[in-house]
Design an enzyme around this catalytic site. Structure first.
Site, mmCIF file in Angstrom:
data_model
loop_
_atom_site.group_PDB
_atom_site.id
_atom_site.type_symbol
_atom_site.label_atom_id
_atom_site.label_comp_id
_atom_site.label_asym_id
_atom_site.label_seq_id
_atom_site.Cartn_x
_atom_site.Cartn_y
_atom_site.Cartn_z
ATOM 1 N N LYS A 14 2.807 -1.188 -7.704
ATOM 2 C CA LYS A 14 3.070 -2.549 -7.283
ATOM 3 C C LYS A 14 2.839 -3.711 -7.615
ATOM 4 C CE LYS A 14 5.565 -2.159 -3.505
ATOM 5 N NZ LYS A 14 5.624 -0.995 -2.607
ATOM 6 N N ARG A 89 12.345 -3.759 2.463
ATOM 7 C CA ARG A 89 12.220 -3.106 2.298
ATOM 8 C C ARG A 89 13.665 -1.769 3.591
ATOM 9 N NH1 ARG A 89 7.084 -4.112 2.021
ATOM 10 N NH2 ARG A 89 5.245 -2.379 2.334
ATOM 11 N N ARG A 128 -8.838 2.828 -2.552
ATOM 12 C CA ARG A 128 -8.482 1.257 -2.978
ATOM 13 C C ARG A 128 -9.029 0.228 -2.308
ATOM 14 N NH1 ARG A 128 -2.290 -1.327 -3.016
ATOM 15 N NH2 ARG A 128 -2.964 -1.544 -0.731
ATOM 16 N N ARG A 161 -8.512 -3.341 2.474
ATOM 17 C CA ARG A 161 -7.494 -3.377 4.071
ATOM 18 C C ARG A 161 -7.834 -2.120 4.960
ATOM 19 N NH1 ARG A 161 -2.135 -4.292 0.543
ATOM 20 N NH2 ARG A 161 -1.247 -2.911 2.202
ATOM 21 N N ARG A 172 2.886 4.990 6.458
ATOM 22 C CA ARG A 172 3.439 3.996 5.784
ATOM 23 C C ARG A 172 4.352 4.796 4.926
ATOM 24 N NH1 ARG A 172 -2.031 1.296 2.971
ATOM 25 N NH2 ARG A 172 0.334 -0.591 2.043
HETATM 26 P P1 AMP Z 1 2.595 -4.589 1.950
HETATM 27 O O1 AMP Z 1 1.276 -4.712 1.131
HETATM 28 O O2 AMP Z 1 3.884 -4.676 0.617
HETATM 29 O O3 AMP Z 1 1.601 -3.052 1.463
HETATM 30 O O4 AMP Z 1 2.603 -5.212 2.929
HETATM 31 C C1 AMP Z 1 1.933 -4.627 4.176
HETATM 32 C C2 AMP Z 1 2.191 -4.403 5.711
HETATM 33 O O5 AMP Z 1 3.090 -5.800 5.166
HETATM 34 C C3 AMP Z 1 3.395 -3.200 5.736
HETATM 35 O O6 AMP Z 1 2.872 -2.237 5.714
HETATM 36 C C4 AMP Z 1 4.238 -4.120 7.103
HETATM 37 O O7 AMP Z 1 4.222 -3.667 7.968
HETATM 38 C C5 AMP Z 1 4.338 -5.595 6.721
HETATM 39 N N1 AMP Z 1 6.122 -5.647 5.902
HETATM 40 C C6 AMP Z 1 5.862 -6.707 3.968
HETATM 41 N N2 AMP Z 1 6.946 -6.855 4.207
HETATM 42 C C7 AMP Z 1 7.521 -5.883 4.719
HETATM 43 C C8 AMP Z 1 8.772 -6.164 5.075
HETATM 44 N N3 AMP Z 1 9.524 -6.584 4.184
HETATM 45 N N4 AMP Z 1 9.608 -5.781 6.153
HETATM 46 C C9 AMP Z 1 9.138 -5.068 7.037
HETATM 47 N N5 AMP Z 1 7.942 -5.543 7.627
HETATM 48 C C10 AMP Z 1 6.996 -6.543 5.617
#
Ligand code: AMP
Length: 217
Positions: A14, A89, A128, A161, A172
């Site tokens: 993404k 989400r 990654r 990360r 996740r």
């Molecule tokens: P990402 O970078 O999109 O993979 O997000 C990393 C982490 O941030 C996720 O595993 C969640 O813990 C949190 N997170 C990001 N966006 C959301 C969302 N829309 N709702 C809830 N948690 C989020």
């Protein structure tokens, strides 16, 4: 005017696709994950709360996320469109987003659903590495930098990360299947979803995305 949502499990590509789409269509890239990581780095109250959930691979509670997302969406650069990456989400977040947009007489044009199977996601995420300075991403095996640990673009330091470890990644993906996959059906009902096979080469995935964007009503 282009309002897009990018859906896909962690590791589906993404971030990479988002950067390309936003450059091509001149729209801001809104990643709630990036916003949260910035809060954590700056040590804000919100960042402290978010970190507890993020490090376990759990979702940050809806009320906190919605507040942060809406605050970003009312910024001026979003008037002519945006790409949402990682938001909504959950179905609750999607309902809140619909309400927020309809109050402003606008709506989402397209939902891009990128699919990749679990085994491939695990391999991609655990390997990654991300640049601390410019955010460029690499993979230790599939796309290593020229010099180990150093970003090719800006010579920044590469890091893993804290939520890209095997146990957290598995969690996740499960959270995505349980809470985010229902969103695909939610948006399918209004005919807005383009299903994209994200396991292929980057350029092929990009072409499919462009075709889907060109196909919007
Ligand atoms: P990402 O970078 O999109 O993979 O997000 C990393 C982490 O941030 C996720 O595993 C969640 O813990 C949190 N997170 C990001 N966006 C959301 C969302 N829309 N709702 C809830 N948690 C989020």
């Amino acid at each position: 005017m282009l309002r897009l949502i990018l859906l896909g499990p962690p590791g589906a590509g993404k971030g990479t696709q988002a950067a390309r789409i936003c450059q091509k269509y001149s729209i801001p890239h809104i990643s709630t994950g990036d916003i949260f990581r910035k809060h954590i780095k700056e040590g804000t109250e919100f960042g402290k709360k978010a970190k507890e959930y993020m490090n376990k691979g759990q979702l940050v509670p809806d009320d906190l996320v919605v507040e942060i997302a809406e605050a970003r969406l009312i910024e001026e650069d979003c008037i002519h469109g945006f790409l949402l990456d990682g938001y909504p989400r959950t179905v609750v977040q999607a309902e809140k987003l619909d309400k927020f947009l309809s109050e402003r007489n606008v709506s989402i044009d397209k939902v891009l659903d990128i699919k990749v199977d679990k085994e491939e996601l695990m391999t991609r995420l655990i390997g990654r590495r991300v640049c601390r300075c410019c955010g460029a991403t690499y993979h230790v095996i599939n796309m290593p930098p020229e010099k180990e640990g150093i970003c090719d673009v800006c010579t920044g330091e590469l890091y893993q990360r804290s939520d890209d470890t095997a146990a957290t990644v598995e969690n996740r993906i499960e959270v995505y299947n349980a809470l985010t996959v229902p969103l695909i059906e939610y948006y399918d009902k209004v005919g807005k979803v383009a299903h994209i096979d994200g396991s292929r080469k980057l350029d092929t995935v990009s072409s499919d995305i462009d075709a889907a964007i060109g196909d919007r009503e």
